[in-house]
Design a protein around this motif. Structure first.
Motif, PDB file in Angstrom:
ATOM      1  N   ASN A  10       0.819  -1.211   0.000  1.00  0.00           N
ATOM      2  CA  ASN A  10       0.000   0.000   0.000  1.00  0.00           C
ATOM      3  C   ASN A  10       0.850   1.257   0.000  1.00  0.00           C
ATOM      4  N   ARG A  11       1.860   1.237   0.786  1.00  0.00           N
ATOM      5  CA  ARG A  11       2.648   2.445   0.999  1.00  0.00           C
ATOM      6  C   ARG A  11       3.713   2.643  -0.059  1.00  0.00           C
ATOM      7  N   GLY A  12       3.809   1.694  -0.958  1.00  0.00           N
ATOM      8  CA  GLY A  12       4.815   1.853  -2.013  1.00  0.00           C
ATOM      9  C   GLY A  12       6.154   1.404  -1.509  1.00  0.00           C
ATOM     10  N   ASP A  18       7.428   6.109  -5.279  1.00  0.00           N
ATOM     11  CA  ASP A  18       6.190   6.815  -4.920  1.00  0.00           C
ATOM     12  C   ASP A  18       6.081   8.148  -5.660  1.00  0.00           C
ATOM     13  N   GLN A  21       5.244   7.541  -9.327  1.00  0.00           N
ATOM     14  CA  GLN A  21       3.822   7.223  -9.466  1.00  0.00           C
ATOM     15  C   GLN A  21       2.986   8.496  -9.335  1.00  0.00           C
ATOM     16  N   THR A  22       3.350   9.333  -8.387  1.00  0.00           N
ATOM     17  CA  THR A  22       2.652  10.609  -8.167  1.00  0.00           C
ATOM     18  C   THR A  22       2.757  11.503  -9.406  1.00  0.00           C
ATOM     19  N   PHE A 163       0.068   9.884   3.394  1.00  0.00           N
ATOM     20  CA  PHE A 163       0.067   8.879   2.341  1.00  0.00           C
ATOM     21  C   PHE A 163      -1.347   8.720   1.787  1.00  0.00           C
ATOM     22  N   LYS A 164      -1.459   8.783   0.470  1.00  0.00           N
ATOM     23  CA  LYS A 164      -2.750   8.518  -0.180  1.00  0.00           C
ATOM     24  C   LYS A 164      -2.565   7.381  -1.159  1.00  0.00           C
ATOM     25  N   PHE A 165      -3.590   6.601  -1.365  1.00  0.00           N
ATOM     26  CA  PHE A 165      -3.449   5.472  -2.270  1.00  0.00           C
ATOM     27  C   PHE A 165      -3.302   5.947  -3.717  1.00  0.00           C
ATOM     28  N   HIS A 166      -4.159   6.874  -4.109  1.00  0.00           N
ATOM     29  CA  HIS A 166      -4.205   7.282  -5.514  1.00  0.00           C
ATOM     30  C   HIS A 166      -2.983   8.122  -5.899  1.00  0.00           C
ATOM     31  N   ARG A 168       0.425   9.013  -4.118  1.00  0.00           N
ATOM     32  CA  ARG A 168       1.106   8.549  -2.916  1.00  0.00           C
ATOM     33  C   ARG A 168       1.807   9.652  -2.130  1.00  0.00           C
TER      34      ARG A 168
END
Ligand SMILES: [Mg+2]
Ligand SMILES: [Mg+2]
Lengths: 180, 180
Positions: A10-12, A18, A21-22, A163-166, A168
């Protein structure tokens, strides 16, 4: 353990992953155009085999002369470095190089938005820390002062990035709050 | 001949070298902070010899996903690609990749200043060509149209950058004139 594994996915993985991905999410949504610069490499020897791609056979990692990420957001120039530490109580300034700090000063002088993203990986916490806040710690260190920034100072002078899932590491939300 | 040699040393070697020299001059004078991004390389194998630096033993050149240069000038985000051609009558669009054009479109949408510097090396002429001017030629090409930009169009729609000794490719002077 299974719990730990689930957390981790979840946290990358790393801060860099991260952030990549962001940045991809920002790009997809048309929010910002921010990319990681390629790793600087000094190429010494290249093979050109017939009928296939050139192969680099000898090369060395070079020290970066600038920061790792830059781009544009709402018309503003964005420039930052990302650093992870396993330390729990402070961020060691040895993670940053003098020419990177000089670059950050130049960016600030020219009106860019410049900062570091600091992750305390064992605490699983990521902070936005403005370049302007970093400079006094840097000066102090070069004059023989403390060689790290206390965690508490980063908490107080920086901005915690949840931290956000969508998205990160949603650092643009801090920029919206602080600068724009 | 001696004359030719003297000319050559005055005019600089490649466009990339001239731009690097120009960017260094801008940086030294505090005018702008613009850097070339490192060459993107896919690293496959690295040796870690004892007591010496890591050696990359197998790596491949990757296609760049963005442009080669970016930075900040007078608070504006600057982003460009540099291309040389030995052609005398047109600039072949095969010099540019589709994802680079997509990147340029994103930069323009976000309010950045985006362009290509085109050098006709045999003519010893360098032009500033705004990304907005490039896009129609690119679209036309993808629809089966002409696969190059005529030299005449570049002369008319672009801006000639005179060679200067101190600042070899003074593209910021064009930006001053056009945008700021
Ligand atoms: Mg780095
Ligand atoms: Mg290129």
């Amino acid at each position: 353990s299974r719990q730990k594994k689930a957390d981790f996915s979840n946290r990358g993985m790393t801060l860099e992953e991260d952030i990549n991905q962001t940045n991809q999410a920002y790009l997809r949504e048309g929010k910002a155009v921010i990319h990681k610069k390629p790793t600087p490499v000094q190429i010494v020897d290249v093979d050109f085999p017939k009928r296939s791609a050139a192969v680099i056979r000898e090369a060395y990692f070079k020290q970066a002369s600038t920061t790792d990420y830059n781009g544009i957001y709402k018309g503003s120039y964005i420039d930052f470095e990302a650093k992870e530490t396993k330390n729990k109580t402070s961020f060691p300034l040895s993670n940053i190089h003098d020419h990177q700090v000089q670059h950050m000063k130049q960016i600030v002088e020219h009106g860019g938005i410049c900062f570091i993203l600091i992750r305390f990986s064992l605490l699983e916490e990521t902070f936005f820390f403005a370049a302007e806040k970093l400079f006094p710690y840097w000066e102090r260190q070069t004059k023989g002062g403390r060689k790290s920034i206390p965690y508490k100072d980063i908490q107080q002078e920086g901005h915690f990035i949840p931290f956000k899932f969508h998205i990160r590491v949603d650092y643009l939300s801090v920029i919206d709050e602080m600068y724009l």
